[in-house]
Design a protein around this motif. Structure first.
Motif, PDB file in Angstrom:
ATOM      1  N   ALA A 145       0.820  -1.214   0.000  1.00  0.00           N
ATOM      2  CA  ALA A 145       0.000   0.000   0.000  1.00  0.00           C
ATOM      3  C   ALA A 145       0.854   1.264   0.000  1.00  0.00           C
ATOM      4  O   ALA A 145       1.948   1.288   0.563  1.00  0.00           O
ATOM      5  CB  ALA A 145      -0.913   0.007   1.229  1.00  0.00           C
ATOM      6  N   VAL A 146       0.327   2.296  -0.656  1.00  0.00           N
ATOM      7  CA  VAL A 146       0.956   3.626  -0.580  1.00  0.00           C
ATOM      8  C   VAL A 146       0.088   4.524   0.292  1.00  0.00           C
ATOM      9  O   VAL A 146      -1.141   4.482   0.224  1.00  0.00           O
ATOM     10  CB  VAL A 146       1.108   4.320  -1.966  1.00  0.00           C
ATOM     11  N   PHE A 147       0.756   5.327   1.106  1.00  0.00           N
ATOM     12  CA  PHE A 147       0.086   6.305   1.974  1.00  0.00           C
ATOM     13  C   PHE A 147       0.516   7.679   1.469  1.00  0.00           C
ATOM     14  O   PHE A 147       1.551   8.201   1.909  1.00  0.00           O
ATOM     15  CB  PHE A 147       0.528   6.114   3.427  1.00  0.00           C
ATOM     16  N   PRO A 190      -6.108   7.086  -3.195  1.00  0.00           N
ATOM     17  CA  PRO A 190      -6.750   6.045  -2.381  1.00  0.00           C
ATOM     18  C   PRO A 190      -8.278   6.112  -2.501  1.00  0.00           C
ATOM     19  O   PRO A 190      -8.828   7.155  -2.863  1.00  0.00           O
ATOM     20  CB  PRO A 190      -6.320   6.393  -0.952  1.00  0.00           C
ATOM     21  N   TYR A 209      -4.845   4.933   2.610  1.00  0.00           N
ATOM     22  CA  TYR A 209      -3.896   4.252   1.726  1.00  0.00           C
ATOM     23  C   TYR A 209      -4.589   3.658   0.508  1.00  0.00           C
ATOM     24  O   TYR A 209      -5.812   3.499   0.475  1.00  0.00           O
ATOM     25  CB  TYR A 209      -3.143   3.155   2.488  1.00  0.00           C
ATOM     26  N   HIS A 261      -8.942  -0.083  -4.369  1.00  0.00           N
ATOM     27  CA  HIS A 261      -7.762  -0.887  -4.060  1.00  0.00           C
ATOM     28  C   HIS A 261      -7.442  -1.847  -5.204  1.00  0.00           C
ATOM     29  O   HIS A 261      -8.330  -2.305  -5.917  1.00  0.00           O
ATOM     30  CB  HIS A 261      -7.980  -1.671  -2.766  1.00  0.00           C
TER      31      HIS A 261
END
Ligand code: BGC
Ligand code: ZN
Length: 370
Positions: free
Chosen positions: A5-7, A53, A59, A124
């Motif tokens: 995951a990217v935040f 997101p 995320y 997602h």
């Protein structure tokens, strides 16, 4: 379950524990993910230049090039069963009633921009252990394509581009004179820009349709890329040794340019040498590097006086996925070694962050979850 995951707000990329999805509608299908490909889009997302997101989530689980195996189906699923291999489509429609594209199931042509894309925009993605989606977004892949099925999604870019090429060229007499034993496009010359996965897969798609194909690339000779081009019957033109004008002279009368580098200065330079009745297809998304000088008079004169067409293409519809799956089987039949070499490396999910943020070379790198 594990997911990458990217935040964006914290500028972080990491493997997280993400809730395992479950079947919630009769037409839902649950997959165990086998492979997820990494592309330039993913690299931009982990550099926080792109990607959004889902609403309310800090995320985004990334990954949009996937191959999965069906492990469960809702009671209304008609087309898939346990054990089937599938590639899931990326884009989901917007919900505006007036968007005729989305309403017709062609969200790849969405008008409003309010579409979502799994692993990219508002939904997602697939770089995780399990995925649930509606069967209508899943495409059945034959079991013998298990090791290369992850290449289907990047190949859909070329398939959608070529689908439109036939439509565009139906405006004029373009068919090659009938020659017994010759493939349909034998009289046409195509130039592919770039020898990354999109370029090489695009080159294969053009060659199986009979185009005489050249690939212009920054890669040196010899390299995996130049060897691979030779082995599929394309002529490799190294940019370091050959100017655009020299390349054009060598080819003579370019009918099609298939751009797969995302470098606008090169692309517009090559547009100068597009032939009469020629088509230029853009697939790359360049970063914003500031304005450059382009001889617009020359380009406009040629567009008019040579009846040229330039178009961009993004994402892909159902037909492009089906064509990509049948094409991939044909590439494997013709060029088993070259197809194998398209996948440079396979990595475990715990190595994914390094792969995404590092300078992994080669052609297509894949995160394998099984
Ligand atoms: C994906 C497409 C997507 C596009 C723009 C590409 O890398 O393959 O499915 O539409 O990025 O987000
Ligand atoms: Zn991609």
């Amino acid at each position: 379950m594990k997911a990458v995951a990217v935040f964006p707000a914290d500028k972080q990329v990491r493997v997280i524990d993400h809730p395992e999805p479950s079947i919630s509608s009769p037409t839902d299908v649950k997959l165990r993910i086998i492979d997820v490909g990494v592309c330039g889009t993913d690299k931009e997302i982990v550099a926080f230049d792109y990607g959004t997101p889902p609403a309310g989530s800090p995320y985004l689980v990334i990954g949009h090039e996937s191959l999965g195996e069906v492990i469960a189906t809702g009671p209304g699923v008609k087309t898939l069963k346990k054990g089937d291999l599938v590639v899931t489509m990326v884009r989901r429609p917007c919900d505006h009633p007036e968007c005729v594209a989305c309403r017709a199931g062609r969200q790849d042509f969405c008008y409003t921009g309010d579409f979502t894309e799994r692993g990219i925009k508002g939904r997602h993605g697939f770089m995780t252990e399990f995925v649930v989606d509606d069967e209508k977004y899943m495409n059945l892949v034959p079991p013998d394509l298990r090791d290369i099925g992850v290449l289907v999604e990047p190949l859909t870019i070329a398939q959608k581009g070529i689908e439109q090429l036939w439509q565009v060229q139906s405006r004029l007499p373009w068919a090659c004179p009938i020659e017994p034993g010759q493939p349909s496009q034998y009289c046409h010359k195509a130039l592919v820009l770039g020898a990354g996965p999109v370029g090489l897969l695009g080159g294969m798609a053009l060659i199986v349709r009979g185009f005489q194909t050249w690939v212009y690339s920054r890669n040196p000779v010899p390299s995996v890329q130049s060897d691979l081009c030779r082995s599929i019957g394309a002529t490799f033109l190294p940019a370091a040794q050959l100017s655009v004008d020299d390349a054009a002279k060598e080819i003579g009368g370019i009918d099609l340019v298939y751009e797969a580098v995302g470098a606008s200065s090169l692309a517009f330079d090559v547009m100068r040498v597009l032939g009469t009745n020629g088509v230029f297809i853009f697939t790359g998304v360049p970063g914003r590097k500031g304005p450059i000088e382009v001889d617009t008079d020359l380009l406009m004169r040629d567009l008019v006086l040579k009846n040229q067409v330039v178009y961009g293409t993004v994402n892909a519809g159902k037909q492009a996925f089906m064509d990509a799956i049948s094409d991939l089987a044909e590439y494997r039949r013709r060029w088993p070694d070259a197809v194998r070499k398209l996948i440079t490396g396979r990595f475990k999910i715990d190595q994914a962050v390094e792969l995404l943020t590092g300078r992994a070379g080669g052609i297509k790198n894949v995160v394998s979850l099984s």
